[in-house]
Write a protein that holds these residues in place. Structure first.
Motif, PDB file in Angstrom:
ATOM      1  N   MET A   1      26.447 -34.049  12.895  1.00 48.97           N
ATOM      2  CA  MET A   1      27.270 -34.445  11.897  1.00 48.97           C
ATOM      3  C   MET A   1      27.794 -33.007  11.241  1.00 48.97           C
ATOM      4  SD  MET A   1      29.313 -36.498  10.032  1.00 48.97           S
ATOM      5  CE  MET A   1      28.543 -38.267  10.474  1.00 48.97           C
ATOM      6  N   MET A   2      26.763 -32.310  11.139  1.00 51.60           N
ATOM      7  CA  MET A   2      27.017 -31.073  10.439  1.00 51.60           C
ATOM      8  C   MET A   2      28.209 -30.213  11.509  1.00 51.60           C
ATOM      9  SD  MET A   2      23.434 -29.101   9.115  1.00 51.60           S
ATOM     10  CE  MET A   2      22.667 -29.092  10.687  1.00 51.60           C
ATOM     11  N   MET A   3      28.154 -30.428  12.530  1.00 49.82           N
ATOM     12  CA  MET A   3      28.946 -29.598  13.497  1.00 49.82           C
ATOM     13  C   MET A   3      30.447 -30.440  13.283  1.00 49.82           C
ATOM     14  SD  MET A   3      26.884 -28.558  16.660  1.00 49.82           S
ATOM     15  CE  MET A   3      28.330 -27.586  17.420  1.00 49.82           C
ATOM     16  N   ALA A   4      30.372 -31.527  12.862  1.00 46.84           N
ATOM     17  CA  ALA A   4      31.877 -32.127  12.481  1.00 46.84           C
ATOM     18  C   ALA A   4      32.568 -31.422  11.236  1.00 46.84           C
ATOM     19  CB  ALA A   4      31.763 -33.760  12.382  1.00 46.84           C
ATOM     20  N   VAL A   5      31.661 -30.990  10.464  1.00 43.21           N
ATOM     21  CA  VAL A   5      32.123 -30.486   8.920  1.00 43.21           C
ATOM     22  C   VAL A   5      32.234 -28.635   9.386  1.00 43.21           C
ATOM     23  CG1 VAL A   5      31.553 -30.277   6.660  1.00 43.21           C
ATOM     24  CG2 VAL A   5      30.810 -32.167   7.810  1.00 43.21           C
ATOM     25  N   ARG A   6      31.267 -28.257   9.972  1.00 45.65           N
ATOM     26  CA  ARG A   6      31.381 -26.839  10.076  1.00 45.65           C
ATOM     27  C   ARG A   6      30.924 -26.291  11.619  1.00 45.65           C
ATOM     28  NH1 ARG A   6      27.707 -22.233   7.672  1.00 45.65           N
ATOM     29  NH2 ARG A   6      29.200 -20.488   7.792  1.00 45.65           N
ATOM     30  N   PRO A   7      31.789 -25.554  12.232  1.00 43.89           N
ATOM     31  CA  PRO A   7      31.442 -25.270  13.634  1.00 43.89           C
ATOM     32  C   PRO A   7      30.380 -24.096  13.605  1.00 43.89           C
ATOM     33  CG  PRO A   7      33.462 -24.284  12.938  1.00 43.89           C
ATOM     34  CD  PRO A   7      33.104 -25.319  11.656  1.00 43.89           C
ATOM     35  N   PHE A   8      29.505 -24.158  14.425  1.00 41.82           N
ATOM     36  CA  PHE A   8      28.612 -23.456  14.667  1.00 41.82           C
ATOM     37  C   PHE A   8      28.778 -22.411  16.006  1.00 41.82           C
ATOM     38  CE2 PHE A   8      26.688 -26.385  11.968  1.00 41.82           C
ATOM     39  CZ  PHE A   8      25.776 -25.511  10.860  1.00 41.82           C
ATOM     40  N   GLN A   9      28.247 -21.321  16.033  1.00 44.45           N
ATOM     41  CA  GLN A   9      28.379 -20.340  17.132  1.00 44.45           C
ATOM     42  C   GLN A   9      27.149 -20.070  17.756  1.00 44.45           C
ATOM     43  OE1 GLN A   9      30.296 -17.017  15.512  1.00 44.45           O
ATOM     44  NE2 GLN A   9      32.404 -18.131  15.541  1.00 44.45           N
ATOM     45  N   HIS A  10      25.897 -20.198  17.160  1.00 49.89           N
ATOM     46  CA  HIS A  10      24.707 -19.643  17.727  1.00 49.89           C
ATOM     47  C   HIS A  10      23.620 -20.732  16.669  1.00 49.89           C
ATOM     48  CE1 HIS A  10      21.032 -17.410  17.856  1.00 49.89           C
ATOM     49  NE2 HIS A  10      21.476 -17.237  19.314  1.00 49.89           N
ATOM     50  N   ILE A  11      22.533 -20.951  17.450  1.00 51.07           N
ATOM     51  CA  ILE A  11      21.193 -21.592  16.779  1.00 51.07           C
ATOM     52  C   ILE A  11      20.138 -20.813  17.105  1.00 51.07           C
ATOM     53  CG2 ILE A  11      19.833 -23.616  16.562  1.00 51.07           C
ATOM     54  CD1 ILE A  11      22.549 -25.217  17.824  1.00 51.07           C
ATOM     55  N   THR A  12      19.481 -20.546  15.965  1.00 55.35           N
ATOM     56  CA  THR A  12      18.393 -19.815  16.087  1.00 55.35           C
ATOM     57  C   THR A  12      17.070 -20.895  15.485  1.00 55.35           C
ATOM     58  OG1 THR A  12      19.295 -17.770  15.258  1.00 55.35           O
ATOM     59  CG2 THR A  12      16.916 -17.897  15.010  1.00 55.35           C
ATOM     60  N   VAL A  13      15.997 -20.927  16.492  1.00 54.89           N
ATOM     61  CA  VAL A  13      14.943 -22.033  16.005  1.00 54.89           C
ATOM     62  C   VAL A  13      13.598 -21.479  16.122  1.00 54.89           C
ATOM     63  CG1 VAL A  13      13.977 -24.126  17.328  1.00 54.89           C
ATOM     64  CG2 VAL A  13      16.295 -23.579  17.417  1.00 54.89           C
ATOM     65  N   TRP A  14      12.761 -21.929  15.096  1.00 50.97           N
ATOM     66  CA  TRP A  14      11.427 -21.478  15.058  1.00 50.97           C
ATOM     67  C   TRP A  14      10.842 -22.861  14.758  1.00 50.97           C
ATOM     68  CZ3 TRP A  14       7.770 -23.288  11.486  1.00 50.97           C
ATOM     69  CH2 TRP A  14       6.701 -22.765  11.286  1.00 50.97           C
ATOM     70  N   GLY A  15       9.407 -22.974  15.381  1.00 50.57           N
ATOM     71  CA  GLY A  15       8.844 -24.389  15.338  1.00 50.57           C
ATOM     72  C   GLY A  15       7.216 -23.983  15.610  1.00 50.57           C
ATOM     73  N   ARG A  16       6.404 -24.936  15.034  1.00 47.00           N
ATOM     74  CA  ARG A  16       5.006 -24.674  15.138  1.00 47.00           C
ATOM     75  C   ARG A  16       4.395 -25.061  16.321  1.00 47.00           C
ATOM     76  NH1 ARG A  16       3.245 -28.245   9.925  1.00 47.00           N
ATOM     77  NH2 ARG A  16       4.942 -29.344  10.766  1.00 47.00           N
ATOM     78  N   SER A  17       5.141 -25.809  17.278  1.00 47.25           N
ATOM     79  CA  SER A  17       4.805 -26.263  18.667  1.00 47.25           C
ATOM     80  C   SER A  17       5.766 -25.407  19.558  1.00 47.25           C
ATOM     81  CB  SER A  17       4.681 -27.799  18.722  1.00 47.25           C
ATOM     82  OG  SER A  17       4.895 -27.971  20.019  1.00 47.25           O
ATOM     83  N   ALA A  18       5.260 -24.792  20.575  1.00 47.00           N
ATOM     84  CA  ALA A  18       5.832 -23.802  21.386  1.00 47.00           C
ATOM     85  C   ALA A  18       6.618 -24.891  22.271  1.00 47.00           C
ATOM     86  CB  ALA A  18       5.165 -22.927  22.354  1.00 47.00           C
ATOM     87  N   LYS A  19       6.068 -25.949  22.613  1.00 48.69           N
ATOM     88  CA  LYS A  19       6.526 -27.076  23.441  1.00 48.69           C
ATOM     89  C   LYS A  19       7.825 -27.872  22.999  1.00 48.69           C
ATOM     90  CE  LYS A  19       5.537 -31.097  26.508  1.00 48.69           C
ATOM     91  NZ  LYS A  19       5.657 -32.396  26.134  1.00 48.69           N
ATOM     92  N   GLY A  20       7.488 -28.326  21.706  1.00 53.73           N
ATOM     93  CA  GLY A  20       8.573 -28.888  20.956  1.00 53.73           C
ATOM     94  C   GLY A  20       9.747 -27.904  20.668  1.00 53.73           C
ATOM     95  N   THR A  21       9.658 -26.720  20.310  1.00 51.84           N
ATOM     96  CA  THR A  21      10.616 -25.754  20.244  1.00 51.84           C
ATOM     97  C   THR A  21      11.525 -25.575  21.403  1.00 51.84           C
ATOM     98  OG1 THR A  21       9.454 -24.494  18.504  1.00 51.84           O
ATOM     99  CG2 THR A  21      11.081 -23.342  19.208  1.00 51.84           C
TER     100      THR A  21
END
Length: 172
Positions: A1-21
């Motif tokens: 839904m967010m991308m319908a309102v505002r286009p993104f060019q890149h995503i940066t991710v952090w997570g506590r689980s390496a597998k889930g990330t």
């Protein structure tokens, strides 16, 4: 839904689980067709972000004021029950706060309760309900800081109403 309102060019991710990330990053690459960077700390993940989404069940703060870029919007949609906290209390003194429903948020958000208890939020700064933005045509042109934060504890009916309004506005 967010991308319908505002286009993104890149995503940066952090997570506590390496597998889930890793799995989430792969999903983003495949379905959103965007480049994804995985970082080792929350601070690294947000340092250049325009939009930050926190979606954890953390029991302690992960984001601090010093981590945030000069200008950003935070969707704080995790930690949606008492005892959980993603956002450090001092962050609330540097943002314009928006909430899904004041009563629900103030009864279920340790983040907000700690910020108020420690003096980072006053009785006058309990947040603007997002419903006020549509129903009263109260748009955030009175935003006073370079940072905004939307704290949600999740109201399904409200999600549907706003999704419909966005789709109608965008003629999707």
């Amino acid at each position: 839904m967010m991308m319908a309102v505002r286009p993104f060019q890149h995503i940066t991710v952090w997570g506590r689980s390496a597998k889930g990330t890793s799995e989430f990053s792969l999903w983003c690459r495949e379905h959103l067709k965007l480049p994804v960077t995985i970082t080792t700390t929350p601070a690294q993940a947000v340092q250049n972000a325009d939009v930050i989404c926190t979606v954890t069940a953390s029991k302690e703060a992960l984001l601090y004021c010093d981590d945030l870029p000069e200008r950003c919007h935070i969707n704080a949609v995790g930690a949606s029950a008492l005892g959980f906290q993603e956002i450090s209390p001092e962050v609330y003194s540097s943002v314009d706060l928006f909430v899904d429903a004041r009563e629900a948020v103030w009864n279920a958000s340790t983040c907000l309760l700690n910020a108020k208890e420690q003096g980072f939020l006053t009785q006058d700064s309990l947040g603007t309900e997002i419903g006020e933005l549509l129903a009263l045509k109260k748009y955030p042109n009175a935003v006073t800081s370079q940072k905004t934060l939307f704290k949600s504890v999740g109201l399904a009916a409200q999600d549907l109403v706003f999704a419909r309004a966005i789709v109608r506005k965008r003629n999707l």
